[in-house]
Write a protein that holds these residues in place. Structure first.
Motif, short mmCIF file in Angstrom:
data_model
loop_
_atom_site.label_atom_id
_atom_site.label_comp_id
_atom_site.label_asym_id
_atom_site.label_seq_id
_atom_site.Cartn_x
_atom_site.Cartn_y
_atom_site.Cartn_z
N TYR A 1 0.84 -1.21 0.00
CA TYR A 1 0.00 0.00 0.00
C TYR A 1 0.87 1.26 0.00
O TYR A 1 0.61 2.21 -0.75
CB TYR A 1 -0.93 0.00 1.21
CG TYR A 1 -1.60 1.34 1.44
CD1 TYR A 1 -2.67 1.74 0.66
CD2 TYR A 1 -1.12 2.21 2.42
CE1 TYR A 1 -3.27 2.97 0.86
CE2 TYR A 1 -1.71 3.45 2.62
CZ TYR A 1 -2.78 3.82 1.83
OH TYR A 1 -3.36 5.05 2.03
N ASP B 1 0.68 3.97 -2.87
CA ASP B 1 0.21 5.30 -2.48
C ASP B 1 1.26 6.37 -2.79
O ASP B 1 0.92 7.51 -3.10
CB ASP B 1 -0.14 5.31 -0.99
CG ASP B 1 -0.76 6.62 -0.55
OD1 ASP B 1 -1.85 6.96 -1.06
OD2 ASP B 1 -0.17 7.31 0.29
N ARG B 2 2.53 5.99 -2.70
CA ARG B 2 3.57 6.96 -3.04
C ARG B 2 3.58 7.24 -4.54
O ARG B 2 3.86 8.36 -4.98
CB ARG B 2 4.95 6.46 -2.59
CG ARG B 2 5.93 7.60 -2.39
CD ARG B 2 7.28 7.12 -1.92
NE ARG B 2 8.01 8.18 -1.25
CZ ARG B 2 8.52 9.26 -1.84
NH1 ARG B 2 8.33 9.45 -3.12
NH2 ARG B 2 9.17 10.16 -1.14
N ARG C 1 0.79 6.86 -6.60
CA ARG C 1 -0.46 7.53 -6.91
C ARG C 1 -1.12 7.97 -5.60
O ARG C 1 -2.01 7.29 -5.08
CB ARG C 1 -1.41 6.59 -7.66
CG ARG C 1 -0.95 6.18 -9.04
CD ARG C 1 -1.38 7.20 -10.10
NE ARG C 1 -0.91 6.80 -11.42
CZ ARG C 1 -1.55 5.95 -12.21
NH1 ARG C 1 -2.67 5.39 -11.80
NH2 ARG C 1 -1.06 5.66 -13.40
N PRO C 2 -0.66 9.08 -5.03
CA PRO C 2 -1.18 9.52 -3.72
C PRO C 2 -2.70 9.63 -3.71
O PRO C 2 -3.31 10.22 -4.61
CB PRO C 2 -0.53 10.90 -3.53
CG PRO C 2 0.73 10.84 -4.35
CD PRO C 2 0.36 10.01 -5.55
N GLY C 3 -3.29 9.02 -2.69
CA GLY C 3 -4.73 9.07 -2.53
C GLY C 3 -5.50 8.13 -3.43
O GLY C 3 -6.74 8.07 -3.35
N LYS C 4 -4.81 7.35 -4.25
CA LYS C 4 -5.50 6.47 -5.19
C LYS C 4 -5.32 4.99 -4.86
O LYS C 4 -5.73 4.13 -5.64
CB LYS C 4 -4.99 6.73 -6.61
CG LYS C 4 -5.41 8.09 -7.18
CD LYS C 4 -6.92 8.14 -7.39
CE LYS C 4 -7.34 9.40 -8.12
NZ LYS C 4 -8.80 9.42 -8.37
N ALA C 5 -4.68 4.69 -3.73
CA ALA C 5 -4.51 3.30 -3.30
C ALA C 5 -5.39 3.03 -2.08
O ALA C 5 -5.60 3.90 -1.23
CB ALA C 5 -3.05 3.02 -2.98
N HIS C 6 -5.89 1.82 -1.98
CA HIS C 6 -6.76 1.40 -0.88
C HIS C 6 -6.23 0.08 -0.35
O HIS C 6 -5.72 -0.74 -1.12
CB HIS C 6 -8.19 1.24 -1.38
CG HIS C 6 -9.12 0.59 -0.38
ND1 HIS C 6 -9.72 1.29 0.64
CD2 HIS C 6 -9.52 -0.71 -0.25
CE1 HIS C 6 -10.46 0.47 1.36
NE2 HIS C 6 -10.36 -0.75 0.83
N ARG C 7 -6.39 -0.15 0.95
CA ARG C 7 -6.03 -1.46 1.49
C ARG C 7 -6.91 -1.79 2.67
O ARG C 7 -7.53 -0.92 3.28
CB ARG C 7 -4.56 -1.56 1.84
CG ARG C 7 -4.12 -1.24 3.27
CD ARG C 7 -4.23 0.18 3.62
NE ARG C 7 -3.32 0.60 4.68
CZ ARG C 7 -3.37 1.78 5.25
NH1 ARG C 7 -4.29 2.67 4.92
NH2 ARG C 7 -2.50 2.12 6.18
N ALA D 1 -10.56 4.51 -6.71
CA ALA D 1 -9.25 3.93 -6.40
C ALA D 1 -8.62 3.30 -7.64
O ALA D 1 -9.30 2.67 -8.45
CB ALA D 1 -9.38 2.89 -5.29
#
Length: 458
Positions: free
Chosen positions: A117, A121-122, A124-130, A152
């Motif tokens: 994650y 997230d690094r 695509r900031p704000g576009k990863a979920h876990r 996401a």
């Protein structure tokens, strides 16, 4: 910002009836975890009924309720709340354009999930979920899916099991594009009977792979061939990772960085990457290789992953490190209190071996769910404990008796029945300059010792 779910979308997904228009920004099934604007799912469990806590959830700010009865609050009424949660998770997966990654294994699931994650997230900031915490079972997985925003780009989901067949159901709900098995070890072996059966059960994760999907398998595992054979039946691509020569993603070189982490040079198929890993130990090097394999498989950025590795802090219960004032000096507390099996015990003791300290102390709790082989597995911890240079061991739990016997005449130790007894002894045992590893099955309660040491209550 678009809502996570509207009442009409929830009703459509769960075949329920909405009492009013409302929207929510999150989902929870524990009233103690509800935050303002969330959906509270009132489910009937073995111990209690979530419907009893609806008023508490509303008081905490819940914007809507998913429940089985009519109430005087905005809600969606369904026939079965548990089935509705599954349906909401499935609907979230169906509407998502994200690349989905599933993670399982006998150890390292949560750490690998968090590192993956962080890497995505690094990029695509704000576009990863876990999935959060260790929400990896038949309730936690659909909840984690239901919490995934439709916007996401990546979703990372941890999946755990206690019995054969459970993972097959979870992976078909998650439908990953990439499926990772971290390692195979005798965790929960009393429910399986053998490591081979555990490998077969973990290999079920490949059954849910989307067409064209990638299986990521541990090259160094004695069960590699078994896992690969399973993957070949379901995956379009198979990528191996490990420390050994021949792995598709492998550590060409790695060494301690002197700060509690590692410096790693990894061959990632056709790319070479050098990075700093904030976590210590060979097991974390292996975890990072699995992450890199997944990052490449979903087309994300390898250098961003390397930067994320350096920034990752330790996870509570899974390697968090605390330097604490004690007496006229400091002690290092390594918190591995959340879980333990023979493989993870040996790995973290190997990590302790590389620590620079005046004295190395291991506080080890019982390993649970090992069945008839429990005595043998506990006694076998003597070798890695001695190799780590442990000068004092505090053993907690009755299952530790075989290890106590194996250590007689070799290492100073004390054996106590419970964490409360261990806490009572710590004040006279700990010295400034100690490096203290605390590890055991979560049910042993060694997290209480971590808290006491950090807060200066010893």
């Amino acid at each position: 910002m678009s809502p996570l779910w509207t009442a009409s979308a929830i009703a459509a997904a769960c075949q329920g009836e909405a009492s009013a228009d409302f929207s929510v920004g999150g989902v929870a099934f524990d009233s103690r975890e509800v935050t303002p604007g969330e959906l509270f799912i009132a489910m009937k469990g073995e111990a209690t009924d979530g419907h009893k806590f609806i008023d508490k959830a509303i008081a905490a700010g819940a914007a809507g309720i998913l429940c089985e009865t009519a109430i005087d609050h905005p809600h969606v009424r369904v026939a079965d709340s548990a089935a509705a949660l599954d349906a909401l998770g499935a609907a979230s997966r169906a509407r998502s354009h994200a690349k989905i990654i599933g993670v399982t294994g006998s150890a390292g699931k949560t750490g690998t999930k968090e590192a993956l994650y962080a890497a995505l997230d690094r990029f695509r900031p704000g576009k990863a979920h876990r999935s959060v915490k260790s929400y990896n079972n038949h309730v936690g997985v659909p909840l984690s899916l239901a919490r995934m925003a439709a916007t996401a780009d990546y979703g990372v989901f941890e999946m755990g099991i206690n019995h054969a067949g459970e993972l097959a159901a979870l992976t078909r709900l998650v439908r990953p594009h990439v499926a990772i098995v971290t390692t195979i070890a005798p965790a929960h072996i009393e429910f399986f009977g053998s490591e081979e059966a555990i490998a077969d059960a973990k290999g079920e994760i490949f059954e849910g792979l989307e067409p064209g999907g990638t299986a990521i398998v541990p090259f160094d595992s004695p069960h590699y061939a078994r896992l690969r054979a399973k993957a070949e039946r379901h995956a379009a691509h198979i990528v191996s990772f490990g420390l050994g020569e021949g792995a598709d993603v492998r550590a060409v070189d790695w060494l301690p960085d002197g700060q509690g982490g590692s410096l790693v040079t990894a061959q990632v198929q056709d790319a070479l990457l050098c990075y700093t890993l904030a976590q210590a130990g060979a097991h974390w090097v292996a975890n990072s290789l699995a992450v890199l394999a997944a990052v490449k498989a979903v087309g994300a950025d390898l250098p961003a992953a390397g930067l994320a590795f350096a920034e990752m802090g330790g996870l509570a219960g899974r390697g968090a490190r605390h330097r604490v004032d004690f007496g006229d000096g400091k002690i290092l507390v390594i918190d591995e209190s959340y879980n333990a099996n023979p493989a993870s015990m040996a790995a973290t003791l190997g990590q302790l071996k590389d620590e620079s300290a005046d004295r190395k102390v291991a506080i080890l709790g019982s390993m649970r769910e090992l069945g008839g082989e429990s005595d043998r597995y506990h006694a076998a911890l003597a070798a890695p404990l001695i190799a780590a240079g442990v000068q004092f061991a505090l053993l907690v739990g009755e299952e530790m008796a075989p290890l106590a016997k194996a250590l007689e005449g070799q290492v100073d130790f004390a054996h106590v029945p419970a964490h409360g007894d261990a806490k009572a002894q710590l004040g006279g045992l700990i010295r400034p300059g100690d490096a203290i590893l605390i590890k055991g099955s979560n049910s042993v309660g060694l997290s209480h010792l971590v808290t006491a040491l950090i807060n200066g209550d010893i």
